[in-house]
Design an enzyme around this catalytic site. Sequence first.
Site, PDB file in Angstrom:
ATOM      1  N   HIS A  75       0.842  -1.195   0.000  1.00 56.90           N
ATOM      2  CA  HIS A  75       0.000   0.000   0.000  1.00 56.90           C
ATOM      3  C   HIS A  75       0.875   1.241   0.000  1.00 56.90           C
ATOM      4  O   HIS A  75       2.086   1.184   0.256  1.00 56.90           O
ATOM      5  CB  HIS A  75      -0.949   0.013   1.202  1.00 56.90           C
ATOM      6  CG  HIS A  75      -0.264   0.114   2.538  1.00 56.90           C
ATOM      7  ND1 HIS A  75       0.150   1.316   3.073  1.00 56.90           N
ATOM      8  CD2 HIS A  75       0.077  -0.836   3.446  1.00 56.90           C
ATOM      9  CE1 HIS A  75       0.705   1.104   4.253  1.00 56.90           C
ATOM     10  NE2 HIS A  75       0.681  -0.194   4.505  1.00 56.90           N
ATOM     11  N   CYS A  80       4.052  -4.232   6.648  1.00 61.14           N
ATOM     12  CA  CYS A  80       3.587  -4.039   5.279  1.00 61.14           C
ATOM     13  C   CYS A  80       4.719  -3.572   4.372  1.00 61.14           C
ATOM     14  O   CYS A  80       5.798  -3.195   4.834  1.00 61.14           O
ATOM     15  CB  CYS A  80       2.460  -3.009   5.241  1.00 61.14           C
ATOM     16  SG  CYS A  80       0.891  -3.611   5.898  1.00 61.14           S
TER      17      CYS A  80
END
Length: 326
Positions: free
Chosen positions: A129, A142
């Site tokens: 992301h 992440c």
Amino acid sequence: MSNPTALTRRTLLAASGGAALALLAGPLAGQHVYKEVHELKPNEFTWHPERQPTGPVAVIVSLTDQRVHVYRNGVRIAVSTCSTGKSGHETPTGVFVVLQKDRNHRSSTYNNAPMPNMNRLTWDGIALHAGNLPGYPASHGCVRLPLKFSALLFEVTHLGTPVIIADEHHFPVDVVHPGMVLASYAEHEFEDVVSTLEGRKHPADWALDDAYPVTTMLASSHDRKIVIIENDVEVASGALEWDGDPLGAHVYVLEGAHEGAKGMHWQALTYGTSQSAEMQDLKRVRTDKAFAQQIRQYIHPGMIYIMTDLPLHPDSRSQRDFVIMS
């Protein structure tokens, strides 16, 4: 395909929602540049979809280099800087598939933090992301990307796109198997074999519950077993036969039939410590005739085939999660 230089502030907001507003200030949006991969600075990326306009996409994340490489039909079309997990929150290594896509996602774990253009890799919080890239690993696990790059990547991934996270980066290799999958056939049977692929959707059209779901085949030398998983369900299994040497750690993406070689055309990626000639020899892995025939009903372009010497742990899957080979 969108031209990255044409992505205006309004376009980015439309692509990523109001949650992206905080990321648009200064260099955090990212900058498309024309540089060698090793010269990229934080928030810089390259994007050249014209090099290969069609075909299945695969993403390789190099933890050592803090780079994300995007391949389509074996051709690298993009490279971006990234920021992976910091000490104590390391990004897991292994083979993942995109489980969910959400342009305007917010974290349910970290104070509703915006995660624009989210490609989910695990249900416990690992994803690709947009986010801050300070030039070193800084996330909670992440893979953070420049905002502009994340918006472009979001357009070419689909449910089931393989994402390899590893310490090293290896270039994909084209492999043509002389037979179908884990079996051989006579040349005059080729048309019958190819007919099993006809009418099945291109990966870009997939939804998770479509007639041709996300399909993965896993071959484990440890378990002497091959399993086929559709979405989150194990639908078939059979005995693994091989030459006795270690299989290595390899991922293959089926691109379709190869008319010239009368075989199946695969894109091969290695996620282990070294790339070797063994990954180019699919003939060393076999199964019995009955299971090979059963496999035919599940194959389609974009199908993922993984070899590993690790055991297959069904309990590592949750909901529509994927087996992580770390």
